[in-house]
Every structure is written in C-alpha cells, then in structure tokens.
Design a protein around this motif. Structure first.
Motif, PDB file in Angstrom:
ATOM      1  N   ARG A 584       0.848  -1.183   0.000  1.00 60.04           N
ATOM      2  CA  ARG A 584       0.000   0.000   0.000  1.00 60.04           C
ATOM      3  C   ARG A 584       0.891   1.242   0.000  1.00 60.04           C
ATOM      4  O   ARG A 584       2.117   1.150   0.157  1.00 60.04           O
ATOM      5  CB  ARG A 584      -0.922   0.020   1.209  1.00 60.04           C
ATOM      6  CG  ARG A 584      -0.234  -0.073   2.540  1.00 60.04           C
ATOM      7  CD  ARG A 584      -1.083   0.527   3.630  1.00 60.04           C
ATOM      8  NE  ARG A 584      -1.287   1.942   3.396  1.00 60.04           N
ATOM      9  CZ  ARG A 584      -2.216   2.668   3.980  1.00 60.04           C
ATOM     10  NH1 ARG A 584      -3.052   2.116   4.825  1.00 60.04           N
ATOM     11  NH2 ARG A 584      -2.347   3.963   3.725  1.00 60.04           N
ATOM     12  N   ASN A 585       0.338   2.420  -0.137  1.00 58.46           N
ATOM     13  CA  ASN A 585       1.107   3.683  -0.154  1.00 58.46           C
ATOM     14  C   ASN A 585       1.736   3.943   1.215  1.00 58.46           C
ATOM     15  O   ASN A 585       1.118   3.666   2.252  1.00 58.46           O
ATOM     16  CB  ASN A 585       0.192   4.842  -0.516  1.00 58.46           C
ATOM     17  CG  ASN A 585      -0.338   4.718  -1.930  1.00 58.46           C
ATOM     18  OD1 ASN A 585       0.337   4.132  -2.780  1.00 58.46           O
ATOM     19  ND2 ASN A 585      -1.520   5.261  -2.179  1.00 58.46           N
ATOM     20  N   PRO A 586       2.959   4.481   1.241  1.00 52.66           N
ATOM     21  CA  PRO A 586       3.610   4.751   2.538  1.00 52.66           C
ATOM     22  C   PRO A 586       2.923   5.892   3.292  1.00 52.66           C
ATOM     23  O   PRO A 586       2.317   6.783   2.705  1.00 52.66           O
ATOM     24  CB  PRO A 586       5.036   5.122   2.145  1.00 52.66           C
ATOM     25  CG  PRO A 586       4.920   5.638   0.752  1.00 52.66           C
ATOM     26  CD  PRO A 586       3.831   4.863   0.096  1.00 52.66           C
ATOM     27  N   ILE A 587       3.039   5.843   4.584  1.00 53.24           N
ATOM     28  CA  ILE A 587       2.475   6.884   5.450  1.00 53.24           C
ATOM     29  C   ILE A 587       3.566   7.928   5.713  1.00 53.24           C
ATOM     30  O   ILE A 587       4.653   7.594   6.200  1.00 53.24           O
ATOM     31  CB  ILE A 587       1.965   6.290   6.765  1.00 53.24           C
ATOM     32  CG1 ILE A 587       0.871   5.243   6.462  1.00 53.24           C
ATOM     33  CG2 ILE A 587       1.435   7.365   7.686  1.00 53.24           C
ATOM     34  CD1 ILE A 587       0.414   4.512   7.683  1.00 53.24           C
ATOM     35  N   VAL A 588       3.315   9.210   5.379  1.00 51.51           N
ATOM     36  CA  VAL A 588       4.284  10.303   5.563  1.00 51.51           C
ATOM     37  C   VAL A 588       3.837  11.156   6.749  1.00 51.51           C
ATOM     38  O   VAL A 588       2.706  11.677   6.761  1.00 51.51           O
ATOM     39  CB  VAL A 588       4.401  11.157   4.295  1.00 51.51           C
ATOM     40  CG1 VAL A 588       5.384  12.292   4.509  1.00 51.51           C
ATOM     41  CG2 VAL A 588       4.827  10.287   3.127  1.00 51.51           C
TER      42      VAL A 588
END
Length: 618
Positions: A584-588
């Motif tokens: 999934r998309n990384p958490i920033v």
C-alpha cells in the motif's frame, strides 16, 4: 397450447418412393399424447367427467362444421363413416372423440353420489358399448389409413375399451384379462421408442393398466389378492383407474358385509385361557378385521411381503384394535352399575390391549431388522444413507418400554392363571434379550467414537447379559411346569431368540477382543504420537512440521480423511483462509512543521479602527 398439440398430433407422413402411398397417404396420430393433453386440460385432472364430456361435444361440433360432415338440417340424415370417407386426419379425430364422449358419459354416471341404480347402470353399460363400437371403428380405420404406430395405438385403445366394458359387466374375466394384457404389451413396446415425453406417457399407461390386470387374475383365480393389497392398489391415481376404484369400492362393501355376517359368530375373545364375551357388533367387526390382517402377517404368504408392506399392515392392525378399544370403552361408560358386565368389559379391554402391545413389539422388531440390514449394507454401499448404532439403541429402548408396559398390564389382575404367569416370564426373558442387544449397539456407538475403554466394558457387559438370558431360557426349558398352550411360544424362542442370543454372544466376545487389541495398540503408539506432536512444536508458535492439506499435495495419492473409527477433521484446505500482506502507499508524517520559525506577519494585518464613524463602516 391445445392447438399446438393437436397440430403436432395431426401430422401426415407421405413416403415419396411409393406411388400408391402418394395416392393413399398414411396419417399419423399420437393417440396417447393427444388424449392425455385433452383430458388433463379439460377436467380429468380433478376427475370432472362432465366437463370433459362437454369438451368432447364442442370439439365434435367444430370438426363436423369444418369438415362439412353434418347430418342434414332439421331432419337427421345418417352419414356412413368408412375407409373411403377418411380423406384427411380430422375424420379419424371424429371417431376418436365420439368414443371419448361416450366413455366420459359412462364414467360420469359411475361417479354419482349413491352409485348408479339399476336403470342408470343399464344406461352406463350402453354408453360403454357405444364407446367400444367407436373404438373398434377407430382401430379399423387407423389400420387402413394410418401408419404402423397409429394403428398400434388405436388397437391398444380399442383393447382398453373392450376390457373396461367386460370389467363393468362382471363377466368374461378371461377375455377382459386378454384385452388388458394386449394393451399393456403394445404400450410397453411403444415406450421403447420416441422422445422422452412419449416414453413417460407409455410407462404411466402401463402402470394404470397393471391393477386391472391383477384384479382380473384375482377374479379368475390365478392369484389371491389380499384385502390390504386391494386397498393399496386403490390408492393409485389416474383416469384409467376410476372404474377400477368404483369396482373396488363395491367389492370392499361386499367384503365388509360378509365380515359383519361372519362377526355375528364371533361371540367370545380368547386370550391366555380367558374367554371374554363380545356383545357389541362394532367391536366384533373391528376385532375380526384385525385378525384377518394378522393372517396376512403370519400366514404362508408372509415371507413374500416386503418390509414396507408389513409396516403398512401393522398400522392397519393398530388402527383396528384401537377402534375396538374405543367401542369397548364407550360400552363401559354406558354399562351403569352392572358389575358383571363391567368385569367382562374390563377383561376384554385388557386382553385387546395386551394383543395390541404384542403387535407393537413385533412392529418394532421389524424396524430393528430393517435397521440392522441397513447397517450391514452400509459397510458395502457407501452411497446409501448412513444408519448409526444410536438408532438401534433407540429402537431397543422402545422395545424395553413396550415389554415393561405389556408385563405390567398382564400382571395387573388379581386371580392370575398359569398362562399369564408364563407370559410374564416370557416378557422378562424378552427384556433380558433386548437389554443385551441394546448394550451391544451402545458399545458399537462408543467404538465408532474411538472410546476403546468404554466400548470394551460394554461389550463384556453385553456378553454377560446374553449369557444370563441363555441360562434363563435353558432353565425354563428344563422345568416341567410348562404349559401345552405355550408350545408355540417355545418354538418361536427355540427358532429365533436362542439363535439370536448365541450370535450376539459370539459377536460380543469377538468385538471385545478387537477393542482390547486396538486399545493396546493405541496405547503403544501413544508415546510415539505424543513425541511426534511435541517435535513439531516450537516456542515461537510456528510448527516445524505441519501436515499438508489436500490442495497442496494433489500429485500424491493420499487420503485427506482420517480413519472411519476416529473422529478427525479432514485436511482438505485452510478455512477460513489466512491473511496475506498486500502493498500500500507509505504513510508520511510531517514532523518538521513544529520546528520551523515562521516570520511575523503583523505589519501586513489590518488594524482595528476606533471611533463612532469607523464602527458604522464595519
């Protein structure tokens, strides 16, 4: 829908190679399909012959007008129907529907509430004669103008009509039998060809003719149909069976009248040395009916009866005896203060109840034999419904309860005769045998669950119970106090119960040895199995060696189901399926925001104006 069926049934086969056939075409009518669809759609689905007769009349009127084959105006002028007249297939329909109209009119008269009287019966037979006349004409015309299949169906139709006429006239049963057999042979042969719908119709027609054939053979004397078989045949449905049902009702009424006359001679009921007078005529008829049904079970033809038919006979016996007991108790309620009459009625009620209890035990024993045969077949046929030992345990519980109730009923009197004492001892012996059988099948249920210790103990207990029952029986045989009236009972015990107990004793001994050996083997393998299971364990919670599922080893011929005597979960696939990680998309996380010193912007912000006028411009 009707028009489509009629059009399909009115097809003309015109073979090309033969010039004579082109001049004289061969017509094709699917007679059975045409009549079946017309009968089911116009009243005979519900047995309404009047509606079907009106349909035939309207259909004939339309055919006469469309063919311009009317019989004059005002004055009736008869027009002959012969081979030269039949120039198309609808002329054959004229003859067929005329026969159907006459037959349905006769059946309408047969269905009167009180039955046809003498005058109406003469009219009924006249209509059947007319139906036979037109059916024979239809057969001759189809032989001359129709194809081979149409001529065969027409011949079978005419044979059925001739058989029905003789059936109603109560004479020439051999000729009626020949007609019915001829029709059945034609329909059996036609049922081998054609589409699936035609095969089903022919098979249904054969099944409808079978009861009439059996009844004709019964009247001739070639076979002896019992009352229960006649009643079972009368429960079948179909338009061709309505005349048979009417004849069967008349026969049963005559049999009931003969039974009532025979019941007049049944003045006493004999039971275990007692003689109880029967004063009520209805009670006599009910008891006589039950005794006649008992002859079907204990007579020479009892072995030919199937288990389902025997169960049906037992149900009818139960109903007859319950009806007799209801009449006895109603007489007991209206007896008043007559002590002697009350004593006789109470004794008769007790005797009938005891006989009813005996028949109940026999019925449950029949259910036990059925369950045992299914249990034995289950080992060979895996597709059949599973019969568990628990079902036999439940049946033996019922038998123990029935035997206890019967023993309490017999021993409830004050002055007990030697026959009653011997009967009570019989109940005790039966209870011991039933208890041994129950213990045996209870051990089987524990064995199937993998409980070796409990199964071994129960097999040993069942063997001791069987041994005690055999010793008790031998003790009864050695005594000199046996009565001559109980010889039939002793024969039954010698033939059935002794053999069954000896077989049970041997099976208990064999199964106890098997359970003992299996238990020792499992105990020997227990440390090894435990070590194997421990070796696959780890502190991290992940097994070192996990048995694969069936979907993971399809290339290996290995069963995923455990042994039949051990309850284990089949390892076919993982359910519910395990979770799988998905990208999934990384958490920033913006952590630098709190460390930044932003410049002041106060000089760019508007300042608030003070004063009265500035407030107005806000």
């Amino acid at each position: 829908m009707v028009k489509e069926n009629e059009v399909a049934a009115m097809e003309i086969e015109v073979p090309k190679p033969n010039n004579s056939d082109q001049i004289n075409p061969r017509y094709s009518i699917n007679v059975l399909q045409l009549l079946k669809s017309a009968q089911m759609q116009h009243g005979l689905r519900h047995g309404d012959y009047a509606r079907y007769r009106r349909y035939c009349t309207a259909r004939l009127r339309r055919l006469y007008k469309s063919l311009k084959f009317t019989h004059g105006r005002g004055k009736y002028t008869r027009r002959a129907m012969n081979e030269s007249t039949v120039t198309e297939v609808r002329y054959l329909h004229l003859v067929l529907y005329t026969a159907e109209r006459a037959w349905s009119h006769a059946m309408e008269k047969r269905q009167l509430l009180d039955g046809p009287n003498a005058k109406q019966r003469i009219y009924l037979i006249g209509r059947l004669r007319k139906a036979v006349k037109w059916a024979d004409l239809f057969s001759r015309l189809c032989t001359a103008k129709g194809d081979s299949r149409t001529s065969l169906e027409a011949e079978a139709y005419a044979s059925c009509m001739n058989g029905l006429l003789l059936f109603e006239q109560d004479r020439n049963w051999d000729t009626a039998l020949k007609n019915f057999i001829s029709a059945r042979a034609v329909y059996e042969e036609l049922g081998k060809y054609g589409d699936l719908e035609n095969q089903v119709l022919c098979r249904e027609r054969v099944e409808e003719l079978e009861p009439s054939i059996r009844y004709c053979r019964h009247k001739i004397g070639e076979s002896n149909l019992k009352t229960s078989e006649l009643l079972q045949i009368g429960e079948m449905e179909g338009p061709a069976l309505d005349l048979f049902k009417a004849k069967l009702e008349a026969s049963l009424a005559a049999m009931a009248e003969a039974r009532s006359q025979q019941a007049a001679s049944l003045t006493e009921f004999h039971w275990l040395g007692h003689r109880f007078p029967i004063s009520n005529a209805k009670t006599r008829v009910a008891i006589l009916k039950a005794q006649e049904l008992e002859k079907d079970l204990h007579g020479p033809a009892a072995d030919s009866l199937s288990a389902e038919k025997k169960l049906a006979v037992f149900d009818k016996i139960y109903t007859a005896y319950q009806e007799a007991r209801s009449f006895i108790r109603s007489d007991l309620a209206s007896a008043g203060n007559a002590d002697s009459v009350k004593d006789d009625l109470n004794g008769l009620d007790k005797a009938v109840g005891a006989v009813l209890g005996q028949r109940t035990i026999e019925r449950n024993q029949l259910l036990v034999s059925i369950a045992k045969s299914k249990l034995a077949r289950h080992r060979e046929d895996k597709n059949e419904k599973v019969t568990k030992p628990e079902e036999l345990v439940r049946l033996y519980d019922l038998l123990l309860q029935n035997t206890a109730d019967l023993s309490d009923l017999v021993s409830s009197g004050r002055d007990r005769k030697p026959e009653e004492v011997a009967f009570s001892e019989d109940c005790v012996l039966r209870s011991m045998a039933f208890r041994a059988q129950r213990c045996f099948y209870l051990a089987k249920s524990y064995s199937s669950a993998g409980k070796r210790t409990e199964a071994y103990a129960l097999y040993c207990h069942a063997r001791s119970l069987a041994e005690n029952a055999l010793k008790k029986f031998q003790t009864m045989m050695d005594t000199d106090e046996l009565l001559c009236s109980m010889e039939h009972f002793l024969d039954a015990l010698l033939g059935a119960m002794t053999k069954e107990l000896k077989t049970l004793y041997n099976e208990c001994r064999a199964n106890s040895c098997i359970e003992h050996a299996t238990g020792i083997m499992e105990d020997e393998k227990a440390p090894e199995n435990l070590s194997n299971k421990i070796s696959t364990m780890s502190l991290s919670g992940v097994d070192k060696k996990v048995e694969k599922f069936l979907v993971e080893k399809l290339d290996v011929y290995e069963s995923a189901v455990g042994e039949s005597n051990v309850k284990s979960v089949p390892r076919i696939g993982v359910f519910p399926p395990a979770f799988q990680s998905t990208p999934r998309n990384p958490i920033v996380l913006d952590l630098a925001y709190n460390c930044i010193d932003f410049p002041s912007l106060e000089n760019r912000m508007k300042k608030d104006r003070k004063g009265f006028i500035s407030r107005l411009w806000r």
